[in-house]
Design an enzyme around this catalytic site. Structure first.
Site, PDB file in Angstrom:
ATOM      1  N   ASP A   1       0.714  -1.305   0.238  1.00 18.58           N
ATOM      2  CA  ASP A   1       0.367  -0.646  -0.203  1.00 18.58           C
ATOM      3  C   ASP A   1       1.161   1.588  -0.379  1.00 18.58           C
ATOM      4  OD1 ASP A   1      -2.096  -1.461   0.098  1.00 18.58           O
ATOM      5  OD2 ASP A   1      -1.557  -2.307   2.131  1.00 18.58           O
TER       6      ASP A   1
ATOM      7  N   HIS B   1      -4.024  -1.826  -6.941  1.00 18.18           N
ATOM      8  CA  HIS B   1      -3.340  -1.103  -7.480  1.00 18.18           C
ATOM      9  C   HIS B   1      -4.266   0.249  -7.727  1.00 18.18           C
ATOM     10  CE1 HIS B   1       0.542  -3.071  -8.091  1.00 18.18           C
ATOM     11  NE2 HIS B   1       0.430  -3.407  -6.342  1.00 18.18           N
TER      12      HIS B   1
ATOM     13  N   GLN C   1       2.117  -6.036  -3.212  1.00 18.93           N
ATOM     14  CA  GLN C   1       2.440  -6.116  -1.703  1.00 18.93           C
ATOM     15  C   GLN C   1       4.032  -5.628  -1.491  1.00 18.93           C
ATOM     16  OE1 GLN C   1       2.047 -10.193  -3.534  1.00 18.93           O
ATOM     17  NE2 GLN C   1       0.254  -8.946  -3.294  1.00 18.93           N
TER      18      GLN C   1
ATOM     19  N   ALA D   1      -7.328  -0.978  -1.375  1.00 19.33           N
ATOM     20  CA  ALA D   1      -7.795  -0.736  -2.541  1.00 19.33           C
ATOM     21  C   ALA D   1      -8.406  -2.381  -2.625  1.00 19.33           C
ATOM     22  CB  ALA D   1      -7.163  -0.635  -3.259  1.00 19.33           C
TER      23      ALA D   1
ATOM     24  N   ARG E   1     -10.406  -3.377   3.973  1.00 19.71           N
ATOM     25  CA  ARG E   1     -10.025  -2.920   5.490  1.00 19.71           C
ATOM     26  C   ARG E   1      -9.551  -2.060   5.921  1.00 19.71           C
ATOM     27  NH1 ARG E   1      -7.843  -8.515   6.760  1.00 19.71           N
ATOM     28  NH2 ARG E   1      -6.300  -7.914   4.539  1.00 19.71           N
TER      29      ARG E   1
ATOM     30  N   ASP F   1       2.645  15.089   1.560  1.00 22.65           N
ATOM     31  CA  ASP F   1       1.407  15.892   1.924  1.00 22.65           C
ATOM     32  C   ASP F   1       0.596  15.114   2.783  1.00 22.65           C
ATOM     33  OD1 ASP F   1       0.849  13.674  -0.097  1.00 22.65           O
ATOM     34  OD2 ASP F   1      -1.429  14.757   0.366  1.00 22.65           O
TER      35      ASP F   1
END
Length: 437
Positions: free
Chosen positions: A14, A42, A225, A306, A310, A340
């Site tokens: 992620d 992704h 991953q 995605a 979760r 950001d």
């Protein structure tokens, strides 16, 4: 001559790989997936439109790119057809752009049934799998009983192999897990229904990659991953079932390691993890850990998986783990994502070491989950910034504290930050050094 670039995650997944792969594919001829399955998620945002891919490489939205699924990927025909349908409904000519290795292991319904049954049986101590059959499919591959994409093109052979492996797994499902058996005829019919579609996309991946290399064209290898989920080098047993590290390219795509020119490690400006497993710098999990800074990271970073939806656990950046990722992958440069998200935090922390139970200090990661669970992070504090960095596309546009944070990451890891992402859209990026340059 062209360049061969690997893009992979350095944390627990992620990290924002999809956006970066999409960004770099304007200079690539091929984008290659070499491990994992549709447990990956992704996310791409182009002109405000969001696309989530799980199996098909992130370069599929580019006209100039061929996308390749290598032998190291476990392939669910059902998931692939669903993804193809989603993209074709949006006008993307997927079948003209996608190529597949006949050696890909198949994920079939009994793999999913086993995955779900096992996680259910673990009760309150699950591994945290996505329940999509990834692990059981890899198990069948290693046990040499698995079916592969190429088997689909010989119905009699496929039926014989399916009958044998289904008898084996149905015995476990019914007698051990006390769940329903998987039906042979439906599994066979569903597989045969997509055989011709897949056959049209089959290619000798090793030959294709070598010819592309010899032609002087660029190749991008897209990891799924992250390094800390690697089956060998991750927080075992809370890991995925494949090699998520750079070495997976050689085995999962059939490409010689000496031909790799650059490894881009994607590193989030903080750390997240989905599912179970140790997380030394964790601040927030929505349950027991409720640190407001961790909640800020999760809320502002939209930290939901995605693939599974979760909630992702959040925490400070862990430089100890990043050093290990650098060692394993021989990382050439970092892409720092979600800088950001740190906007508005008064103080930032970076984990620079671990204190062990006996009071000694180390900057080396443990070998397994049990070791991680016994360490206490040692933090270095840095000033944060109040300015808005969303969409900033040059270093000059960043506040000094943000630049200092980037430089400190470079110092702690010994690796330059070559790309910085300041938002989800393709254009919200600053490329300080292009891996293909």
């Amino acid at each position: 001559m062209g360049k061969n670039v690997v893009v992979l995650g350095t944390q627990w997944g992620d990290e924002g790989k999809g956006k970066v792969v999409d960004l770099l594919t304007d200079k690539a001829s091929l984008v290659v997936r070499y491990q994992g399955g549709h447990n990956a998620g992704h996310t791409l945002v182009i002109d405000g439109e969001k696309t989530v891919l799980h199996l098909i490489p992130s370069g599929v939205l580019r006209d100039n790119v061929k996308c390749v699924i290598g032998n190291g990927v476990v392939l669910s025909p059902e998931a692939l057809m669903r993804e193809i349908g989603m993209l074709e409904a949006r006008g993307v000519p997927v079948r003209e752009r996608l190529l597949i290795s006949a050696a890909c292991p198949l994920i079939l319904p009994f793999h999913v049934a086993l995955d779900v049954a096992r996680e259910t049986a673990r009760g309150d101590k699950p591994i945290g799998t996505t329940g999509r059959g990834i692990g059981p499919a890899y198990e069948d591959k290693v046990a040499r009983r698995g079916l592969r994409v190429g088997d689909l093109f010989n119905p009699e052979l496929f039926a014989a192999k399916l009958e044998e492996v289904l008898e084996y797994h149905n015995f476990t499902l019914v007698n051990y897990y006390k769940v329903d058996a998987v039906d042979f005829q439906k599994t066979f019919d569903d597989a045969m229904a997509v055989a011709d579609i897949l056959k049209a996309m089959i290619v000798d991946v090793t030959e294709l990659l070598d010819q592309t290399r010899l032609a002087g064209d660029n190749i991008l290898f897209e990891g799924a991953q992250g390094t800390l989920l690697d089956i060998d080098h991750g927080t075992y047993p809370y890991v995925t079932s494949s090699n998520t590290t750079a070495g997976g390219v050689a085995t999962g795509a059939g490409f010689g390691p000496l031909h790799l020119d650059y490894v881009l490690g994607i590193i989030k400006a903080y750390t997240t993890r989905v599912g179970s497993g140790p997380f030394p710098t964790e601040l927030y999990d929505g349950l027991d850990k409720q640190d407001p800074v961790g909640k800020h990271l999760g809320d502002k970073g939209h930290e939901f998986g995605a693939t599974t939806g979760r909630l992702r656990r959040t925490g400070w950046l862990d430089a100890v783990a990043m050093r290990r990722a650098v060692q394993i992958n021989s990382i050439s440069g970092f892409c720092l994502t979600k800088l950001d998200v740190l906007d508005g935090l008064e103080t930032l922390k970076i984990c620079t070491g671990y204190k062990l139970e006996d009071g000694t200090v180390t900057n080396v990661t443990p070998l397994a989950a049990e070791g991680y669970e016994k360490v206490t992070p040692i933090y270095e504090e840095m000033p944060g910034w109040s300015e808005n960095t969303v969409g900033v596309t040059s270093l000059d546009g960043l506040p000094k504290a943000a630049i200092d944070y980037v430089k400190r990451i470079e110092e702690l890891t010994g690796v330059p930050v070559d790309i910085i992402s300041t938002g989800p859209d393709r254009v919200e990026t600053m490329i300080l050094r292009n891996p293909f340059a």
